[in-house]
Enzyme design. Sequence first.
Site, short mmCIF file in Angstrom:
data_model
loop_
_atom_site.label_atom_id
_atom_site.label_comp_id
_atom_site.label_asym_id
_atom_site.label_seq_id
_atom_site.Cartn_x
_atom_site.Cartn_y
_atom_site.Cartn_z
N CYS A 110 0.82 -1.22 0.00
CA CYS A 110 0.00 0.00 0.00
C CYS A 110 0.85 1.26 0.00
CB CYS A 110 -0.94 0.00 1.20
SG CYS A 110 -1.96 -1.47 1.26
N CYS A 158 -14.08 -0.70 6.62
CA CYS A 158 -13.10 -1.31 5.73
C CYS A 158 -13.04 -0.52 4.43
CB CYS A 158 -13.49 -2.75 5.41
SG CYS A 158 -13.69 -3.80 6.87
N ILE A 202 -12.67 -1.68 -2.62
CA ILE A 202 -11.89 -1.96 -3.83
C ILE A 202 -12.07 -0.75 -4.74
CG2 ILE A 202 -11.82 -3.44 -5.88
CD1 ILE A 202 -10.91 -4.91 -3.38
N HIS A 248 -9.25 3.18 -1.95
CA HIS A 248 -7.89 2.70 -1.75
C HIS A 248 -7.41 1.90 -2.95
CE1 HIS A 248 -4.25 1.34 -0.04
NE2 HIS A 248 -4.69 0.31 0.65
#
Lengths: 121, 378
Positions: free
Chosen positions: B81, B199, B202, B321
Amino acid sequence: MTRRLPDPRPQVEIVAGRAHVVGQQCAACGLRTTLVVSACPGCRGELAPVRFGPDGTVWGSTVIRVPVAGRTPPYCLAYVDLDGGPRVLVHVKASTEPVAVGTRVRLRGDSGGDLVVELVR
Amino acid sequence: MSHQAAVLGVGTSSFGKQPEVPLAQLAWSAVQEALSDSGVDARGIEAAYVGSVLGPFGSAQRALQGLGIGRIPVITVENACASGTTAFHEACWAVREGRYETVLVLGQEHMSSRITGAIPPDLGDPEGRSGLALPGVYAMAASRYMARYGLTLRQLAQVSVKNHGHALGNSRAQYSGDYTVEEVLASPLIADPLTLLQCCPISDGAAALVVGRAAARRDAVRVRSCALRSGRAWGYRSEHAWGFEIVRETAEAAYAEAGLGASEADLFEVHDSFTIGEILSIEGLGLAAEGEGGRLTESGHTALGGPQPVNPSGGLLSRGHPLGCTGVAQLAEVTWQLRGQAGARQVEGARIGVVETMGGGVAGLDGNACVVAVLERP
Ligand SMILES: [Zn+2]
């Protein structure tokens, strides 16, 4: 492709009816690990083979509730600090809730290659 | 001869699942915006540093080809990441040391065409092979924090409430919303105690920066420091949660180089891939003492309008993300903030901004890579 990839998970050995996990210990700094490594990850020292377990304490725990390739959710995972050994990732047998931090558990062996523990009662 | 590196221009695509838009096209919109923002012609770019995790290989050159940028050195970086910020780190050093005068940093990722569902665990990793999906790594850290420090479910959820609220001011964010703590906690459980709204999604997206010498432009955002670290052995007897020490060590290096501390920063863009990630990050960055991140969040200190806003863009949780893109998107946000161009989400009077990205996935390490950068307004 997956089938030919060596299984990187820690190996279990049953000694006198008790399950142990195979690992290594550093002669120089004392680090203990179940990782496959060629030198100590902490100090580059020499490692000697050793067995850990079967008892330990839960460091943290969760239940995975989403689909993961090759797995059927939900399944309970925990990091367990083995007594005198390293922190290992385990599956907790027959648990559909996370296990409380600090719970005492015992290695039972492996299931399809995964380390499995049971709660100590 | 050493030069002061600076961000001369920034650009991003919009963020979200965009399976119908090719990755190169996302990159073009980001790079064109960054070039036009910087006033640098594409012919003035001497090298490109590109962050990308899932590939495919050659995707950096494919994207740049379509912009007529070729022949120059193109360096593609994978650092989980933190790939985008690692590319930035290398770009800054190249400019500082005089290797190049003006370079491009690009972060890009098209997750929706590379994977279905959650990121599949690596079967060559002992924990990945044992079924440890990434939410599980963070979820276990959360369980530890709740037991050890009394972190509450409501404090965790507050991170999501805050970041989704911040994203209401960001038209490029993937998600935004005016949620309550109760709604966050009532969303479906992904990995106990983390629920869906805790969370990151995608995402597909790209972000770009032109990095050059501070003297090149009056509105250049100066890079006061940038530090990069990889992880150390975790899980022998570390009392810290996974990922904490790598962030702390990287932050200490970045602050030392910048000659300032967390208390002097006006805003932060940090790695909130999961709510607990933001708690660990703000503690590692020294914004909160260890174990105090939940209470600091609950106090409003890190919300827009508070003394030190964290993730005014909406963060990874809401902006999205796209792995290799994320660090560059964070840097773009801090640049806009320091230039006073962040619109509805502007942190008033922001002078110093801090970016932190951390990536993991290798069993036995407390992180694969972490980058902390300190930026200062023109
Ligand atoms: Zn050692």
